[in-house]
Design an enzyme around this catalytic site. Structure first.
Site, PDB file in Angstrom:
ATOM      1  N   ARG A 120       0.848  -1.208   0.000  1.00 48.83           N
ATOM      2  CA  ARG A 120       0.000   0.000   0.000  1.00 48.83           C
ATOM      3  C   ARG A 120       0.882   1.256   0.000  1.00 48.83           C
ATOM      4  O   ARG A 120       0.578   2.241  -0.654  1.00 48.83           O
ATOM      5  CB  ARG A 120      -0.919   0.021   1.239  1.00 48.83           C
ATOM      6  CG  ARG A 120      -2.049  -0.986   1.232  1.00 48.83           C
ATOM      7  CD  ARG A 120      -3.070  -0.772   0.138  1.00 48.83           C
ATOM      8  NE  ARG A 120      -3.829   0.458   0.249  1.00 48.83           N
ATOM      9  CZ  ARG A 120      -4.965   0.695  -0.406  1.00 48.83           C
ATOM     10  NH1 ARG A 120      -5.479  -0.232  -1.213  1.00 48.83           N
ATOM     11  NH2 ARG A 120      -5.596   1.827  -0.302  1.00 48.83           N
ATOM     12  N   ARG A 137       1.469   5.165  -8.133  1.00 41.90           N
ATOM     13  CA  ARG A 137       0.395   6.040  -8.642  1.00 41.90           C
ATOM     14  C   ARG A 137       0.883   7.478  -8.827  1.00 41.90           C
ATOM     15  O   ARG A 137       0.496   8.157  -9.767  1.00 41.90           O
ATOM     16  CB  ARG A 137      -0.807   5.976  -7.692  1.00 41.90           C
ATOM     17  CG  ARG A 137      -1.579   4.647  -7.759  1.00 41.90           C
ATOM     18  CD  ARG A 137      -2.505   4.487  -6.564  1.00 41.90           C
ATOM     19  NE  ARG A 137      -3.444   3.380  -6.691  1.00 41.90           N
ATOM     20  CZ  ARG A 137      -4.223   2.955  -5.699  1.00 41.90           C
ATOM     21  NH1 ARG A 137      -4.159   3.530  -4.508  1.00 41.90           N
ATOM     22  NH2 ARG A 137      -5.063   1.959  -5.893  1.00 41.90           N
ATOM     23  N   HIS A 160      -4.269  -2.004  -8.068  1.00 38.75           N
ATOM     24  CA  HIS A 160      -5.052  -2.256  -6.859  1.00 38.75           C
ATOM     25  C   HIS A 160      -4.171  -3.087  -5.936  1.00 38.75           C
ATOM     26  O   HIS A 160      -3.402  -3.921  -6.396  1.00 38.75           O
ATOM     27  CB  HIS A 160      -6.319  -3.061  -7.186  1.00 38.75           C
ATOM     28  CG  HIS A 160      -6.876  -3.740  -5.975  1.00 38.75           C
ATOM     29  ND1 HIS A 160      -7.700  -3.092  -5.085  1.00 38.75           N
ATOM     30  CD2 HIS A 160      -6.674  -4.985  -5.474  1.00 38.75           C
ATOM     31  CE1 HIS A 160      -7.998  -3.922  -4.097  1.00 38.75           C
ATOM     32  NE2 HIS A 160      -7.390  -5.079  -4.310  1.00 38.75           N
TER      33      HIS A 160
HETATM   34  P1  DAT Z   1      -7.960   1.862  -3.179  1.00 38.44           P
HETATM   35  O1  DAT Z   1      -7.881   1.336  -4.596  1.00 38.44           O
HETATM   36  O2  DAT Z   1      -6.831   2.822  -2.905  1.00 38.44           O
HETATM   37  O3  DAT Z   1      -8.063   0.789  -2.146  1.00 38.44           O
HETATM   38  P2  DAT Z   1     -10.821   2.337  -2.800  1.00 38.44           P
HETATM   39  O4  DAT Z   1     -10.900   0.908  -2.371  1.00 38.44           O
HETATM   40  O5  DAT Z   1     -11.381   3.381  -1.901  1.00 38.44           O
HETATM   41  O6  DAT Z   1      -9.293   2.745  -3.110  1.00 38.44           O
HETATM   42  O7  DAT Z   1     -11.526   2.518  -4.218  1.00 38.44           O
HETATM   43  C1  DAT Z   1     -11.557   1.497  -5.187  1.00 38.44           C
HETATM   44  C2  DAT Z   1     -11.354   2.130  -6.538  1.00 38.44           C
HETATM   45  O8  DAT Z   1     -12.448   2.998  -6.888  1.00 38.44           O
HETATM   46  C3  DAT Z   1     -10.131   3.010  -6.632  1.00 38.44           C
HETATM   47  O9  DAT Z   1      -8.975   2.251  -6.898  1.00 38.44           O
HETATM   48  C4  DAT Z   1     -10.469   3.977  -7.731  1.00 38.44           C
HETATM   49  C5  DAT Z   1     -11.973   4.095  -7.642  1.00 38.44           C
HETATM   50  N1  DAT Z   1     -12.396   5.318  -6.949  1.00 38.44           N
HETATM   51  C6  DAT Z   1     -12.221   5.625  -5.655  1.00 38.44           C
HETATM   52  N2  DAT Z   1     -12.782   6.829  -5.359  1.00 38.44           N
HETATM   53  C7  DAT Z   1     -13.336   7.263  -6.507  1.00 38.44           C
HETATM   54  C8  DAT Z   1     -14.081   8.452  -6.898  1.00 38.44           C
HETATM   55  N3  DAT Z   1     -14.368   9.415  -6.028  1.00 38.44           N
HETATM   56  N4  DAT Z   1     -14.474   8.554  -8.182  1.00 38.44           N
HETATM   57  C9  DAT Z   1     -14.178   7.586  -9.068  1.00 38.44           C
HETATM   58  N5  DAT Z   1     -13.511   6.478  -8.783  1.00 38.44           N
HETATM   59  C10 DAT Z   1     -13.085   6.322  -7.533  1.00 38.44           C
HETATM   60 MG    MG Z   2      -9.568  -0.569  -1.754  1.00 36.91          MG
END
Ligand code: DAT
Ligand code: MG
Length: 231
Positions: A120, A137, A160
């Site tokens: 992470r 990223r 991811h």
């Molecule tokens: P991560 O991938 O860092 O664990 P997450 O689990 O909160 O993040 O979100 C899953 C995925 O959703 C992320 O990789 C990208 C997308 N995402 C997150 N927030 C978003 C938003 N506000 N608008 C569009 N896509 C989003």
């Molecule tokens: Mg996630």
């Protein structure tokens, strides 16, 4: 300790941009070990297994998105047709399904000490424009959700990785058969993690022999010619 496992998924934008190599290098160079890896075209069933179905997860996703809208003074009703966090969460989930179906994805299981947190840290903040330089990223993207949402897409962020132990467990089972996960030793593993300036030479020697024994066992399994050589 060295056995913690996490799931990493290199998303279609990264695969299409030819970034598989540089991304894997980031993981390998810190000492993480790839114990499973494959290039797949994700099925609906695999995606259903990957994204949590719980209402809490969906609502949480919606709330995060509402925060972004608030930050940029955007009206969720105008862009998403709703300001209900659950409905927005469902929409983001569907966008993620679409995103992960844009092309091949490379999935892998990485193993090593604190693998989940370490990975992470290496991938950086969810939203690339906020991710620190030096992270995957942050170094390879500048995507942001305001524009992504405007064009009806998930925020493309290249990779991811499992966020915690429970997530790692279900994600690994979702993407891999147990036989696809290999047990092997990196040549630098003992030097990197075990050998020290130790005064406790007995303990170190015990660990060294345990590590060597494991290596020989693995070699014997891998290649019958080695079995004779090392017998
Ligand atoms: P991560 O991938 O860092 O664990 P997450 O689990 O909160 O993040 O979100 C899953 C995925 O959703 C992320 O990789 C990208 C997308 N995402 C997150 N927030 C978003 C938003 N506000 N608008 C569009 N896509 C989003
Ligand atoms: Mg996630």
């Amino acid at each position: 300790m060295l056995g913690e496992r996490t799931l990493v998924l290199i998303k279609p934008d990264a695969v299409k941009r030819g970034l598989i190599g540089v991304i894997c290098q980031r993981f390998e160079q810190v000492g993480l070990k790839i114990v499973a890896c494959k290039l797949v075209s994700a099925t609906r069933k695999q995606l259903n297994g990957h994204f949590p179905a719980s209402d809490d997860w969906i609502r949480g996703m919606g709330e995060k998105t509402l925060q972004t809208y608030n930050e940029y003074a955007m009206d969720p009703l105008e862009f998403l047709g709703t300001d209900d966090s659950f409905q927005i969460g469902l929409k983001i989930k569907e966008w993620n399904y679409h995103y992960l179906s844009l092309g091949p994805i490379m999935i892998m299981v990485l193993q090593g000490i604190h693998a989940i947190d370490a990975v992470r840290k290496l991938i950086g903040h969810t939203l690339p424009y906020k991710a620190a330089p030096g992270t995957i990223r942050g170094d390879f993207s500048i995507n942001a959700p305001d524009l992504a949402n405007l064009v009806g897409s998930a925020c493309k962020n290249l990779v991811h990785a499992s966020d915690n132990k429970a997530e790692a467990e279900w994600e690994i089972v979702n993407w891999f058969e147990p036989t696809e996960i290999l047990s092997w030793e990196r040549a630098d593993e003992f030097l990197h993690f075990v050998q020290g300036e130790s005064v406790d030479t007995k303990k170190e020697t015990t660990m060294k022999y345990a590590a060597l024994e494991q290596t020989f066992k693995a070699l014997k399994c891998d290649d019958p010619r080695n079995a004779a050589e090392y017998a």
